[in-house]
Design a protein around this motif. Structure first.
Motif, PDB file in Angstrom:
ATOM      1  N   VAL A  54     -53.248 -93.602  11.093  1.00 30.48           N
ATOM      2  CA  VAL A  54     -53.707 -93.705  12.486  1.00 30.48           C
ATOM      3  C   VAL A  54     -54.039 -92.310  13.013  1.00 30.48           C
TER       4      VAL A  54
ATOM      5  N   SER B 141     -53.358 -86.973  12.239  1.00 32.58           N
ATOM      6  CA  SER B 141     -53.118 -88.363  11.849  1.00 32.58           C
ATOM      7  C   SER B 141     -51.671 -88.534  11.430  1.00 32.58           C
TER       8      SER B 141
ATOM      9  N   ARG C  38     -48.934 -88.355  19.956  1.00 29.66           N
ATOM     10  CA  ARG C  38     -48.146 -88.643  18.754  1.00 29.66           C
ATOM     11  C   ARG C  38     -46.841 -89.363  19.109  1.00 29.66           C
TER      12      ARG C  38
ATOM     13  N   CYS D  99     -54.198 -89.343  15.571  1.00 32.35           N
ATOM     14  CA  CYS D  99     -53.344 -88.955  16.689  1.00 32.35           C
ATOM     15  C   CYS D  99     -53.462 -87.461  16.945  1.00 32.35           C
TER      16      CYS D  99
ATOM     17  N   VAL E 246     -57.514 -96.628  13.992  1.00 31.20           N
ATOM     18  CA  VAL E 246     -56.961 -96.851  12.656  1.00 31.20           C
ATOM     19  C   VAL E 246     -57.985 -96.325  11.662  1.00 31.20           C
TER      20      VAL E 246
ATOM     21  N   TYR F 229     -55.718 -96.069  19.267  1.00 26.49           N
ATOM     22  CA  TYR F 229     -55.650 -94.664  18.820  1.00 26.49           C
ATOM     23  C   TYR F 229     -56.669 -94.396  17.710  1.00 26.49           C
TER      24      TYR F 229
ATOM     25  N   CYS G 181     -51.994-100.134  17.284  1.00 30.14           N
ATOM     26  CA  CYS G 181     -52.503 -98.839  16.831  1.00 30.14           C
ATOM     27  C   CYS G 181     -54.003 -98.684  17.073  1.00 30.14           C
ATOM     28  N   GLN G 182     -54.673 -99.818  17.244  1.00 36.56           N
ATOM     29  CA  GLN G 182     -56.138 -99.763  17.327  1.00 36.56           C
ATOM     30  C   GLN G 182     -56.682 -98.831  18.415  1.00 36.56           C
TER      31      GLN G 182
ATOM     32  N   ILE H 232     -44.188 -96.719  19.224  1.00 38.40           N
ATOM     33  CA  ILE H 232     -44.697 -98.012  18.735  1.00 38.40           C
ATOM     34  C   ILE H 232     -44.120 -98.297  17.345  1.00 38.40           C
ATOM     35  N   ALA H 233     -44.184 -97.272  16.483  1.00 37.16           N
ATOM     36  CA  ALA H 233     -43.659 -97.430  15.124  1.00 37.16           C
ATOM     37  C   ALA H 233     -42.196 -97.846  15.181  1.00 37.16           C
TER      38      ALA H 233
ATOM     39  N   LEU I 229     -48.640-104.676  14.818  1.00 33.20           N
ATOM     40  CA  LEU I 229     -48.652-103.215  14.750  1.00 33.20           C
ATOM     41  C   LEU I 229     -50.088-102.695  14.722  1.00 33.20           C
TER      42      LEU I 229
ATOM     43  N   LEU J  54     -47.211 -93.066  19.606  1.00 35.12           N
ATOM     44  CA  LEU J  54     -47.320 -93.774  18.328  1.00 35.12           C
ATOM     45  C   LEU J  54     -45.958 -93.911  17.656  1.00 35.12           C
TER      46      LEU J  54
END
Lengths: 201, 563
Positions: free
Chosen positions: A100, A128, A107, A102, A152, A150, A147-148, A113-114, A143, A110
């Motif tokens: 992804v 990234s 960052r 970033c 992918v 940001y 992430c989209q 989210i992770a 997921l 993300l």
């Protein structure tokens, strides 16, 4: 709409235990092509028995009655056992790697989210990061959706693998369940009441 | 243990499997095998004139004798030429082992001279196939191949062997046991299902049995006869099932399907219980699936579970070997009088006769087949090609025993007749074999006439010569507004052609010549060809048009009756 094991309603989860011989994958793939059964996902790997491989096939149920899929698979000499896990209480899992886009500003978002998806950061660069996530199809789709925004940059995902919960197995040889249970108990895993092996999800 | 080459092991194993005849064609990569052949004098090699001929001969050999047929070809074009024959065996479930050579192991996958990925090609048209990469694997492969070919639902098995594997030396060890954990055909029927089937049949007023090729390959003719007689169930067969039930028996009502008998189609449509035995509810037999007797309870007995419910919803499935299932089922069946039901079919047959041969001025093929039947008392074996002549050979000859009609049903392979008849003659040397040929199909494989001469076969070859691709012409006439395109076939003088090969030949153009020609052929001890010049416009009736239901069977139209 999903079934108990996380596959979509039109989908069927079929597990085939096959001889680990050259050309077996072609036989199975050729059978699906010829009979017009659509494969949504396919995963192949070794089993606990030497010489046998396990194929987990997600079939588009709208393309074929799953009973025909099973019976046609059985006709292949190299197919030893076929199980339909669609209506079983089964664990289904995929693994995905996502690279992804970033930067220093987003960052952390993300990484949050992770964290929610229990995805691991397996690589990181200045612009990234690469996430590894394990779960059923819906979780991985979730997921990816998150992430989209940001960007992918790259996505690689495995086919689904599946296994029934509880004592029931889809293996060919029931290899001494009590002995296995003892091993797992000695390793401190939780063993469900009467069921011998281990539902520890 | 003895050290042997791959070639020696292969031939030794074939011999142990009971193979006495190999239909083959040599070439580069199988030279080591051919070099070894003279060491095995018990195995006769028949040199064909085309590899397709070898595959059909092995198939005809199997169908007539009941034994596994074996064909052999070299790599590349030799192997691909077998493909039509292997597919023919596959669609009709006949036991054939096809052996091909391939390029040496070091060249595999390098596009070497005459390399073809033949196991990739034959994979969807074989019951199983093998690429043998070590000489030590040959023995087990041959054992498995014959086991797979002849058991369960039979079918062709292909073995591909690279050239240097033929040459490799290894210890020979004849495997005493086969362990195929993925191949265990069910033979004994489920007792609960058999009881349910029996209950349904016992309650039925109008049950009918549709028996198929599986009765013949399951060697269950007697079991079927005993069952049908006990419960007084009328029997119709599929086209490939012809001979599985004696056609002159009073319970026999012919065969059904696109060109089946009118009364057979009507009976199948009228029945309240349909018992399919050793058959697969094929579209040519059943007509439009969704309108095949929608109210009947369907019982399906077959050894292949994948056939159950494939084309038609089945109420009561019984998976098993008919030889074992039928006696079990018979035990649970009531002795019953079903004369009303039988009389109903008899009446349909009387009002709509399908097998009457009308008076005509011109020579028609139906009459030739019927004359042949009468002259041979039904004892001959007929081997047909595909098309009109095939249907007439099925209709107008009456078969009381299995394996007396050899025909390509599933794949519908034109050109099957001559090579399959050669194989049938070699598999049953004391049988009277008639190759019933179309003039077009004959031209596809006629080079095999040479084999008849080589082997001094007493084969009788009858060409129904109408100068047309007759069945295609019929369809163009009926369904394409008589727009006849590419159906008139020019042909050589078949008598001169036969003469050139050293085959005796007769030409028949009139009705009066038919019987004498047949008699002459029967008395001649060698290959003989009769070129029957028949009416060009004759059509096959009755007919269920493609996509129609059995209830929509059309009989011969008035204008043709009058012709």
């Amino acid at each position: 709409m999903t079934t108990g094991n996380g596959t979509r309603q039109a989908q069927h989860t079929v597990v085939a235990i096959v001889e680990d011989k050259p050309g077996v994958l072609q036989r199975v793939a050729g059978l699906f092509r010829r009979r017009g059964f659509n494969i949504e996902s396919l995963a192949v790997g070794p089993t606990e028995v030497e010489g046998l491989s396990r194929m987990t096939i997600i079939v588009d149920g709208a393309s074929a009655p799953v009973e025909q899929v099973e019976k046609q698979l059985y006709k292949l000499i190299d197919v030893v056992k076929v199980s339909d896990l669609t209506h079983e209480d089964a664990i289904t899992r995929e693994l995905a790697l996502l690279k992804v886009r970033c930067n220093n500003v987003n960052r952390h978002e993300l990484l949050d989210i992770a964290g929610v998806f229990r995805a691991d950061v397996v690589d990181m660069a200045t612009n990234s990061l690469t996430l590894q996530v394990v779960g059923d199809e819906d979780k991985i789709n979730g997921l990816i959706t998150m992430c989209q925004p940001y960007g992918v940059r790259e996505l690689s995902r495995t086919g689904t693998i599946a296994m029934t919960r509880g004592a029931k197995t889809t293996t060919v040889h029931e290899s001494e369940p009590e002995a296995i249970a003892r091993v797992h108990q000695s390793q401190g895993r939780r063993v469900e009441s009467k069921e011998l092996p281990f539902s520890s999800d | 243990m003895v050290r042997m080459t791959g070639s020696q092991i292969l031939l030794e194993c074939l011999q142990r499997e009971g193979v006495s005849t190999l239909f083959g064609y040599p070439g580069g990569v199988v030279l080591p095998l051919y070099d070894t052949l003279p060491q095995f004098p018990a195995i006769q090699h028949v040199l064909t004139r085309h590899e397709q001929g070898a595959a059909h001969m092995a198939d005809g050999y199997a169908r007539a004798s009941g034994e596994v047929g074996v064909c052999l070809a070299t790599s590349g074009p030799g192997a691909t030429n077998l493909v039509t024959g292997i597919a023919t065996s596959f669609l009709d479930s006949t036991p054939v082992v096809a052996i091909t050579g391939n390029v040496a192991r070091t060249l595999l996958g390098k596009d070497g001279f005459q390399e073809a990925d033949i196991t990739g090609i034959t994979q969807p048209i074989t019951k199983h196939n093998y690429l043998v990469m070590r000489a030590e694997d040959i023995a087990m492969t041959v054992r498995e191949a014959f086991h797979i070919a002849r058991t369960g639902r039979p079918g062709p098995v292909h073995i591909d062997i690279p050239k240097d594997v033929f040459q490799e030396e290894t210890e020979f060890d004849w495997p005493t046991e086969i362990n195929l954990r993925g191949y265990r055909p069910t033979t004994k029927g489920h007792s609960g299902m058999i009881r349910r089937a029996a209950e349904a049949i016992n309650k039925a007023e109008r049950p009918i049995i549709i028996s198929g090729h599986g009765i013949i390959w399951g060697d269950a003719s007697n079991e079927l006869l005993e069952l049908a007689q006990k419960a007084q169930i009328p029997v119709i067969t599929t086209f490939l099932g012809i001979g599985g039930f004696p056609e002159t028996n009073s319970l026999s009502y012919g065969w059904l399907g696109m060109h089946g008998m009118y009364h057979a189609n009507m009976a199948a449509d009228e029945a309240d219980v349909v018992v399919g035995i050793g058959m697969r509810f094929d579209d040519r037999a059943m007509g439009r699936f969704k309108d095949f007797n929608p109210t009947a309870t369907i019982i399906h007995i077959d050894i292949d579970p994948a056939e159950i419910g494939k084309n038609l919803p089945t109420a009561i499935p019984v998976v098993g070997d008919v030889k074992r299932v039928l006696p079990d089922l018979r035990e649970h069946l009531d002795q019953r009088d079903r004369s009303d039901w039988l009389a109903w079919i008899d009446k349909v047959e009387e009002e709509h006769p399908s097998l009457e041969i009308r008076e005509t001025r011109r020579l028609i093929p139906q009459e030739i087949i019927r004359t042949l039947y009468e002259e041979t008392n039904g004892t001959a074996t007929l081997v047909t090609g595909v098309g009109q002549h095939q249907m007439w050979a099925g209709q107008h000859y009456f078969y009381d025993n299995p394996r007396k009609l050899v025909s390509s049903g599933g794949l519908g392979t034109m050109g099957f007749e001559l090579p399959a008849a050669i194989g049938a003659q070699m598999g049953t040397p004391h049988s009277e074999i008639w190759a019933i040929c179309g003039d077009a199909g004959f031209q596809m494989t006629m080079q095999e006439l040479a084999v008849c001469v080589d082997e001094r076969l007493p084969l009788k070859i009858a060409i129904m010569n109408n100068g047309y691709l007759g069945m295609v012409r019929q369809w163009q006439e009926l369904f394409y507004d008589e727009n006849f395109v590419s159906v008139a076939v020019t042909q050589p003088d078949f008598c001169k052609l036969a003469d050139a090969y050293g085959v005796r030949a007769l030409r028949v153009e009139t009705k009066a010549e038919v019987l004498p020609a047949i008699q002459e052929a029967r008395n001649y001890d060698g290959p003989i060809l009769i070129d029957f010049h028949v009416d060009q416009d004759e059509n096959v009736w009755p007919m269920v048009p493609a996509g129609a239901a059995l209830s929509e069977t059309i009989e011969m139209p008035e204008k043709e009756l009058a012709r």
